[in-house]
Structures are given as structure tokens and as C-alpha cells.
Design a protein around this motif. Structure first.
Motif, PDB file in Angstrom:
ATOM      1  N   ILE A   6       0.842  -1.188   0.000  1.00 54.11           N
ATOM      2  CA  ILE A   6       0.000   0.000   0.000  1.00 54.11           C
ATOM      3  C   ILE A   6       0.881   1.242   0.000  1.00 54.11           C
ATOM      4  O   ILE A   6       1.891   1.294   0.701  1.00 54.11           O
ATOM      5  N   GLU A   7       0.462   2.220  -0.789  1.00 52.16           N
ATOM      6  CA  GLU A   7       1.150   3.515  -0.801  1.00 52.16           C
ATOM      7  C   GLU A   7       0.159   4.594  -0.392  1.00 52.16           C
ATOM      8  O   GLU A   7      -1.038   4.477  -0.650  1.00 52.16           O
ATOM      9  N   ARG A   8       0.684   5.628   0.228  1.00 55.36           N
ATOM     10  CA  ARG A   8      -0.131   6.783   0.592  1.00 55.36           C
ATOM     11  C   ARG A   8       0.723   8.024   0.368  1.00 55.36           C
ATOM     12  O   ARG A   8       1.800   8.151   0.933  1.00 55.36           O
ATOM     13  N   THR A  16      -5.148   9.152  -0.155  1.00 60.44           N
ATOM     14  CA  THR A  16      -5.935   7.925   0.010  1.00 60.44           C
ATOM     15  C   THR A  16      -5.030   6.714  -0.168  1.00 60.44           C
ATOM     16  O   THR A  16      -4.246   6.676  -1.120  1.00 60.44           O
ATOM     17  N   PRO A  17      -5.096   5.714   0.718  1.00 62.29           N
ATOM     18  CA  PRO A  17      -4.282   4.514   0.539  1.00 62.29           C
ATOM     19  C   PRO A  17      -4.650   3.803  -0.766  1.00 62.29           C
ATOM     20  O   PRO A  17      -5.826   3.536  -1.023  1.00 62.29           O
ATOM     21  N   VAL A  18      -3.638   3.534  -1.584  1.00 61.92           N
ATOM     22  CA  VAL A  18      -3.842   2.865  -2.868  1.00 61.92           C
ATOM     23  C   VAL A  18      -2.925   1.645  -2.947  1.00 61.92           C
ATOM     24  O   VAL A  18      -1.930   1.552  -2.226  1.00 61.92           O
ATOM     25  N   PHE A  19      -3.285   0.709  -3.836  1.00 66.11           N
ATOM     26  CA  PHE A  19      -2.386  -0.406  -4.100  1.00 66.11           C
ATOM     27  C   PHE A  19      -1.103   0.171  -4.690  1.00 66.11           C
ATOM     28  O   PHE A  19      -1.147   1.034  -5.576  1.00 66.11           O
ATOM     29  N   ARG A  23      -3.326   3.690  -8.978  1.00 62.13           N
ATOM     30  CA  ARG A  23      -4.150   4.756  -8.404  1.00 62.13           C
ATOM     31  C   ARG A  23      -5.474   4.167  -7.907  1.00 62.13           C
ATOM     32  O   ARG A  23      -6.467   4.854  -7.798  1.00 62.13           O
ATOM     33  N   VAL A  24      -5.460   2.884  -7.596  1.00 65.00           N
ATOM     34  CA  VAL A  24      -6.667   2.188  -7.154  1.00 65.00           C
ATOM     35  C   VAL A  24      -6.711   2.169  -5.627  1.00 65.00           C
ATOM     36  O   VAL A  24      -5.865   1.527  -4.985  1.00 65.00           O
ATOM     37  N   PRO A  25      -7.680   2.856  -5.031  1.00 63.29           N
ATOM     38  CA  PRO A  25      -7.797   2.848  -3.572  1.00 63.29           C
ATOM     39  C   PRO A  25      -8.072   1.440  -3.050  1.00 63.29           C
ATOM     40  O   PRO A  25      -8.855   0.690  -3.634  1.00 63.29           O
TER      41      PRO A  25
END
Length: 74
Positions: A6-8, A16-19, A23-25
Motif C-alpha cells: 500500500i502507498e499513501r 488515500t491509501p492505494v495499491f 491509483r486504485v484505492p
């Protein structure tokens, strides 16, 4: 092995935390599953997320829930 799941970042969807690498939350996966969608449907809708990423997230969430449940019961 997935190094970073997860990246933020404030630059990506306002933090928003995304994979990672997308750019998918991560919440979108949970929303799909809550709606009764299968994992394959989510992956078809969001092809930038790999099956390994989705499964790793679900495993991580399960571990957290089980850990928290165990601690709450003790």
C-alpha cells in the motif's frame, strides 16, 4: 513477495491509501467484496492491481482482524 503493498501520498488521490504502483484505492476492493462481487470481477475492473496484491491485502486484513479479536478476547 510484495515489498510494498500500500502507498499513501498527498500527490496521489489526496493521500488515500492505494495499491502500490496504481491509483486504485484499497477501499475499492472491500467495497466490491461487500457488494458480493468476486475477486476476479474486481481484478477485471482494475487490471493495474495484480491478484498477488489483492490476495496479500486480504491476508493482511485477516491477520489484523484475527490478531485484534484474539487480544480483545484475552
Amino acid at each position: 513477495m510484495i515489498d510494498k503493498l500500500i502507498e499513501r501520498s498527498p500527490e496521489t488521490l489526496g493521500g488515500t491509501p492505494v495499491f502500490a504502483g496504481t491509483r486504485v484505492p484499497v477501499r475499492i476492493l472491500m467495497e466490491h467484496l461487500e457488494a458480493g462481487d468476486r475477486l476476479d470481477e474486481f481484478l477485471n475492473d482494475f487490471p493495474t492491481v495484480t491478484r498477488d496484491q489483492a490476495v496479500a491485502l486480504l491476508e493482511r486484513v485477516t491477520a489484523i482482524v484475527v490478531s485484534d479479536s484474539f487480544e480483545a478476547a484475552a
